[in-house]
Enzyme design. Structure first.
Site, PDB file in Angstrom:
ATOM      1  N   ASP A  98       1.005  -1.446  -0.248  1.00  0.00           N
ATOM      2  CA  ASP A  98      -0.407   0.137  -0.118  1.00  0.00           C
ATOM      3  C   ASP A  98       0.786   1.330  -0.320  1.00  0.00           C
ATOM      4  O   ASP A  98       2.149   1.149   0.157  1.00  0.00           O
ATOM      5  CB  ASP A  98      -1.095   0.179   1.574  1.00  0.00           C
ATOM      6  CG  ASP A  98      -2.031   1.049   1.330  1.00  0.00           C
ATOM      7  OD1 ASP A  98      -1.999   1.152   0.257  1.00  0.00           O
ATOM      8  OD2 ASP A  98      -2.889   1.460   1.840  1.00  0.00           O
TER       9      ASP A  98
ATOM     10  N   ASN B  63     -11.449  -2.361  -5.843  1.00  0.00           N
ATOM     11  CA  ASN B  63     -10.571  -1.272  -5.825  1.00  0.00           C
ATOM     12  C   ASN B  63     -11.656  -0.692  -7.147  1.00  0.00           C
ATOM     13  O   ASN B  63     -11.193  -0.175  -7.890  1.00  0.00           O
ATOM     14  CB  ASN B  63      -9.322  -1.813  -5.955  1.00  0.00           C
ATOM     15  CG  ASN B  63      -8.743  -1.514  -5.596  1.00  0.00           C
ATOM     16  OD1 ASN B  63      -7.707  -2.376  -5.156  1.00  0.00           O
ATOM     17  ND2 ASN B  63      -8.596  -0.799  -4.582  1.00  0.00           N
TER      18      ASN B  63
HETATM   19  C1  IPE Z   1      -1.619   0.406  -3.115  1.00  0.00           C
HETATM   20  O1  IPE Z   1      -1.765   1.808  -3.171  1.00  0.00           O
HETATM   21  C2  IPE Z   1      -1.567   0.267  -4.565  1.00  0.00           C
HETATM   22  C3  IPE Z   1      -3.337  -0.308  -5.298  1.00  0.00           C
HETATM   23  C4  IPE Z   1      -4.123  -0.361  -3.955  1.00  0.00           C
HETATM   24  C5  IPE Z   1      -3.728  -1.532  -6.753  1.00  0.00           C
HETATM   25  P1  IPE Z   1      -2.562   2.723  -3.257  1.00  0.00           P
HETATM   26  O2  IPE Z   1      -3.016   3.090  -4.682  1.00  0.00           O
HETATM   27  O3  IPE Z   1      -3.674   2.422  -1.844  1.00  0.00           O
HETATM   28  O4  IPE Z   1      -1.859   3.886  -2.554  1.00  0.00           O
HETATM   29  P2  IPE Z   1      -2.665   4.717  -1.418  1.00  0.00           P
HETATM   30  O5  IPE Z   1      -3.046   4.104  -0.628  1.00  0.00           O
HETATM   31  O6  IPE Z   1      -3.637   5.951  -2.266  1.00  0.00           O
HETATM   32  O7  IPE Z   1      -1.007   6.212  -1.401  1.00  0.00           O
HETATM   33 MG    MG Z   2      -4.171   2.403  -0.026  1.00  0.00          MG
END
Ligand code: IPE
Ligand code: MG
Length: 234
Positions: free
Chosen positions: A18, A66
């Protein structure tokens, strides 16, 4: 290799990588550049962990939640994974790594499905390490689908032991997670491997995924090696 300093090593490590978005935002970059660097870091991490006698590595790439992100970011993530597998599959295969996919593959774009299926097929007999990519994965969905299949196959209720149930999950044949690492300063599981982490050791770090490096993974391994795992016993 620095195995000597660890009195015990995990057999199965799961990672929630993350912080890609925040890493990019802090630099005034688009979030997708953070995901791109994040993918490159996965490559470094796979190679580094492959130096250790760790047999299973599971990475959370895209959760069933997501889909709530903007379309542009979702499509960018799909493209990044496709390019990543395309670019690394030959080397992954050569290193004796078996690739597996966890999650609902049928909802992903055709091109990405093809690349994943090809890589899974190519590497299916490799035994040095198994790399599981959880992509469009959710723990609750995985459990629900297992229940549906169990009912469809008319398995008698008294036959459904923990082992039988686990054999209906996407992770069939994989051992439980020993060490779960989450980067990016969030203290939650986010629907990742909820069945498989009931007795895992957890390691949380504030380091954002693109910055997470060898010394950070060694910190996690050292912390793990000091834990006393009792599984409810004494
Ligand atoms: C993690 O990074 C990758 C995925 C969920 C694909 P994020 O996209 O959640 O990064 P932040 O939490 O916004 O910094
Ligand atoms: Mg994240």
């Amino acid at each position: 290799m620095a195995i000597k300093k660890f009195t015990q090593l995990p057999n199965h490590i799961a990672i929630v990588p993350d912080g890609n978005g925040r890493w990019a935002e802090q630099r005034g970059l688009p979030r997708l550049s953070g995901h791109q660097i994040g993918a490159e870091n996965m490559y470094h991490m796979i190679n580094y962990l492959n130096e250790y006698p760790i047999k299973y590595l599971t990475l959370y790439g895209f959760s069933t939640e997501n889909w709530n992100r903007p379309k542009e970011e979702i499509n960018g993530l799909f493209q990044i994974l496709e390019d990543f597998i395309d670019k690394t599959v030959a080397e992954v295969h050569q290193e004796g790594i078996r690739l597996r996919h966890l999650g609902r593959i049928g909802e992903l774009p055709r091109g990405l499905q093809r690349v994943i299926n090809k890589a899974v097929e190519l590497t299916k007999d490799n035994t040095r390490m198994t790399l599981n990519i959880a992509f469009n994965y959710g723990g609750r969905t995985e459990i629900l689908e297992a229940v549906r299949r169990i009912i469809a196959e008319k398995i008698p209720p008294e036959d459904i032991t923990e082992e039988v149930f686990a054999s209906f999950l996407d992770t069939a044949g994989l051992p439980n997670v020993d060490l779960l690492i989450r980067t990016g300063d969030e203290l939650r599981l986010s629907n990742f491997l909820i069945w498989q982490t009931t007795y895992s050791e957890y390691h949380f770090t504030r380091v954002l995924w693109p910055d997470f490096d060898k010394k950070d993974i060694d910190k996690a391994l050292l912390s793990y090696s000091r834990r006393r795992r009792r599984f409810g016993g004494l």
